[in-house]
Design an enzyme around this catalytic site. Structure first.
Site, PDB file in Angstrom:
ATOM      1  N   ARG A  27     -80.481  41.961 -62.836  1.00 20.71           N
ATOM      2  CA  ARG A  27     -80.454  40.541 -64.111  1.00 20.71           C
ATOM      3  C   ARG A  27     -81.250  39.717 -63.396  1.00 20.71           C
ATOM      4  O   ARG A  27     -81.026  38.562 -63.693  1.00 20.71           O
ATOM      5  CB  ARG A  27     -79.231  40.355 -64.583  1.00 20.71           C
ATOM      6  CG  ARG A  27     -78.478  41.448 -65.339  1.00 20.71           C
ATOM      7  CD  ARG A  27     -79.144  41.363 -67.013  1.00 20.71           C
ATOM      8  NE  ARG A  27     -78.260  42.302 -67.698  1.00 20.71           N
ATOM      9  CZ  ARG A  27     -77.304  42.094 -68.557  1.00 20.71           C
ATOM     10  NH1 ARG A  27     -77.042  40.685 -68.649  1.00 20.71           N
ATOM     11  NH2 ARG A  27     -76.655  42.696 -69.202  1.00 20.71           N
ATOM     12  N   ARG A  31     -81.217  34.327 -67.817  1.00 23.34           N
ATOM     13  CA  ARG A  31     -80.625  32.890 -68.279  1.00 23.34           C
ATOM     14  C   ARG A  31     -80.277  31.705 -67.297  1.00 23.34           C
ATOM     15  O   ARG A  31     -80.299  30.504 -67.463  1.00 23.34           O
ATOM     16  CB  ARG A  31     -79.588  32.712 -69.098  1.00 23.34           C
ATOM     17  CG  ARG A  31     -79.801  33.317 -70.623  1.00 23.34           C
ATOM     18  CD  ARG A  31     -78.671  33.551 -71.515  1.00 23.34           C
ATOM     19  NE  ARG A  31     -78.039  34.786 -70.837  1.00 23.34           N
ATOM     20  CZ  ARG A  31     -76.992  35.134 -71.312  1.00 23.34           C
ATOM     21  NH1 ARG A  31     -76.253  34.589 -72.340  1.00 23.34           N
ATOM     22  NH2 ARG A  31     -76.237  36.135 -70.833  1.00 23.34           N
ATOM     23  N   ARG A  40     -87.625  32.218 -73.580  1.00 26.09           N
ATOM     24  CA  ARG A  40     -86.737  32.874 -74.709  1.00 26.09           C
ATOM     25  C   ARG A  40     -86.654  31.807 -75.920  1.00 26.09           C
ATOM     26  O   ARG A  40     -86.440  32.283 -76.942  1.00 26.09           O
ATOM     27  CB  ARG A  40     -85.452  32.654 -73.901  1.00 26.09           C
ATOM     28  CG  ARG A  40     -84.079  32.846 -75.002  1.00 26.09           C
ATOM     29  CD  ARG A  40     -83.903  34.180 -75.294  1.00 26.09           C
ATOM     30  NE  ARG A  40     -82.458  34.561 -75.468  1.00 26.09           N
ATOM     31  CZ  ARG A  40     -81.402  34.026 -76.462  1.00 26.09           C
ATOM     32  NH1 ARG A  40     -82.169  33.454 -77.409  1.00 26.09           N
ATOM     33  NH2 ARG A  40     -80.291  34.376 -76.517  1.00 26.09           N
ATOM     34  N   ASP A  77     -83.936  45.976 -72.489  1.00 20.39           N
ATOM     35  CA  ASP A  77     -82.545  46.061 -72.485  1.00 20.39           C
ATOM     36  C   ASP A  77     -81.891  47.710 -72.480  1.00 20.39           C
ATOM     37  O   ASP A  77     -82.837  48.629 -73.089  1.00 20.39           O
ATOM     38  CB  ASP A  77     -81.742  45.448 -73.790  1.00 20.39           C
ATOM     39  CG  ASP A  77     -80.324  45.152 -73.294  1.00 20.39           C
ATOM     40  OD1 ASP A  77     -80.059  44.176 -72.832  1.00 20.39           O
ATOM     41  OD2 ASP A  77     -79.439  45.914 -73.865  1.00 20.39           O
ATOM     42  N   TYR A 154     -71.148  51.338 -76.579  1.00 18.26           N
ATOM     43  CA  TYR A 154     -71.891  50.637 -77.308  1.00 18.26           C
ATOM     44  C   TYR A 154     -71.951  51.246 -78.841  1.00 18.26           C
ATOM     45  O   TYR A 154     -71.878  50.131 -79.868  1.00 18.26           O
ATOM     46  CB  TYR A 154     -73.033  49.907 -76.815  1.00 18.26           C
ATOM     47  CG  TYR A 154     -72.951  48.850 -75.863  1.00 18.26           C
ATOM     48  CD1 TYR A 154     -72.516  47.631 -76.284  1.00 18.26           C
ATOM     49  CD2 TYR A 154     -73.131  49.418 -74.498  1.00 18.26           C
ATOM     50  CE1 TYR A 154     -72.144  46.969 -75.077  1.00 18.26           C
ATOM     51  CE2 TYR A 154     -73.103  48.341 -73.456  1.00 18.26           C
ATOM     52  CZ  TYR A 154     -72.420  47.138 -73.913  1.00 18.26           C
ATOM     53  OH  TYR A 154     -72.422  46.125 -72.823  1.00 18.26           O
TER      54      TYR A 154
END
Ligand code: CP3
Length: 367
Positions: A27, A31, A40, A77, A154
């Site tokens: 990652r 952010r 973003r 992703d 998921y």
């Protein structure tokens, strides 16, 4: 920026003796970086960012430009595959990924089919091509996928889960249906990874984020067996057989031997694993990647430097029989991490790991 070619990461994954330990961070584009938050915002939402190759390229490059890491990872992703299968991924602010159309019945499972990697997931392959061009050989590009078990979790839960009630319910009550689901996801993953390699990724990582919630017996049958299929498929295809594959099961510490048996090239370790112990168990068979606690990145620079040294010392000297070590965190860097800590981490690993590669020095002076 430094345009020098750096293939240290790939040489390490091939088991070659190298001059220092390479570093990249799960990652690494995300952010915690103000420049990521800026792009973003421009994109409007996360999926648009993933689906716009120029923007995906821009954020892939951000941590490379800022910190000089030894590998880039494709910005995308793991949930692109279920999205392409029609489950409609949305990223809910403050909640995380959610599917509008989760898999809730056996009838739905039987209707799923393998997406066309170059068509339905063409935006990912476009991003790979744009990024390779922009990287221009500066550092290698890592491609990735979720593991079948993690993706199926998921898909059935419909979002993140604490207790995995739905996917485990399916697994225990209708194992055949669970296997049908895992198989169509596995076939999708194999075709997706092959397409990523054809587009230009130079190594592959399988994120089994949720394998660790299973019992050992269930892990073997519902997660590892499908990762085994992936490794076997890649290693038996002329185009992908030399592309290194790293498997990462979070919570998979007890299962490292079985994971190494798949024939993969490397194993990701989470921070709960003692890296010296992992090295003694499987270090002569696979490269080890990891494993500093990611929460350290939210603390101070001294803590980061000290703990990075503990990981390097934990792996210790790289002897001839050791496959090698790639520095990483034990899981993804969090949004609260301080960018200055990433700088301190990269400096520590790139500036202090030479002392653990004495064997490499010997080979070099003998040349
Ligand atoms: O590592 C990188 O820099 C490459 C990009 C990458 C992302 N996700 C970007 C992302 C990678 C390799 C992933 C993998 C991924 N995605 C995993 C496996 C790795 C792991 O962490 O265990 C998982 C489980 C996912 C599913 C997912 N996607 C989650 C749990 C989230 C976070 C939700 C949240 O709000 O924290 C996402 C969204 C996501 N994927 C973000 C990023 C940068 C945050 C998106 C944003 O809000 O901008």
């Amino acid at each position: 920026m430094n345009k020098m070619k750096n293939d240290l990461y790939l040489r390490t994954l091939r088991g070659e003796k190298v001059e220092r330990t390479p570093i990249w961070v799960m990652r690494q584009a995300g952010r915690y970086l103000p420049e990521y938050r800026e792009v973003r915002k421009q994109a409007g939402d996360f999926l648009t960012l993933c689906k716009t190759p120029e923007l995906a390229c821009e954020v892939t490059m951000q941590p490379i430009d800022r910190f000089g890491l030894d590998a880039a990872i494709l910005f995308s992703d793991i949930l692109t595959i279920p999205d392409a299968m029609g489950l409609e991924l949305v990223l809910e602010e403050g909640i995380g990924p959610v599917f509008n159309k989760p898999v809730r019945s056996e009838a739905q499972i039987h209707k799923l089919s393998v997406p066309d990697a170059e068509d339905d997931l063409g935006y990912v392959m476009d991003a790979v091509r744009v990024i390779r061009k922009e990287l221009d050989g500066r550092v290698p590009l890592i491609g990735f996928t979720g593991s079948p078990w993690t993706l199926a979790s998921y898909m059935v839960e419909g979002s993140g889960s604490k207790d995995f009630r739905r996917i485990k319910g399916l697994m225990f009550e209708s194992p055949q249906a669970a296997h049908t689901l895992l198989q169509v996801v596995t076939d999708s993953v194999i075709s997706y990874l092959k397409a990523q390699v054809a587009a230009g990724v130079q190594s592959l990582m399988v994120f089994d984020t949720w394998g660790g919630v299973l019992s050992t017996a269930d892990y073997k049958v519902f997660s590892l067996a499908y990762m085994q299929q992936i490794v076997s498929a890649l290693k038996s295809d002329e185009m992908t057989k030399d592309i290194p594959v790293v498997l990462f099961t979070k919570g998979g510490g007890p299962w490292l031997e079985m994971m190494a048996d798949t024939g993969c090239d490397g194993l990701g370790l989470d921070w709960t694993v003692d890296i010296a112990d992992a090295k003694a168990r499987v270090g002569d068979r696979v490269v080890l990647q990891g494993n500093m606690d990611p929460v350290l990145m939210n603390t101070g620079q001294q803590q980061v430097r000290d703990h990075a040294m503990l990981v390097l010392e934990g792996y210790g000297q790289h002897e001839q029989s050791d496959k090698g070590h790639i520095f990483n965190l034990g899981h993804g860097i969090q949004p609260f991490a301080h960018p200055d800590n990433m700088q301190a981490l990269v400096e520590t690993v790139q500036g202090n790991s030479q002392q653990f590669h004495k064997q490499a020095d010997v080979t070099q002076t003998n040349d």
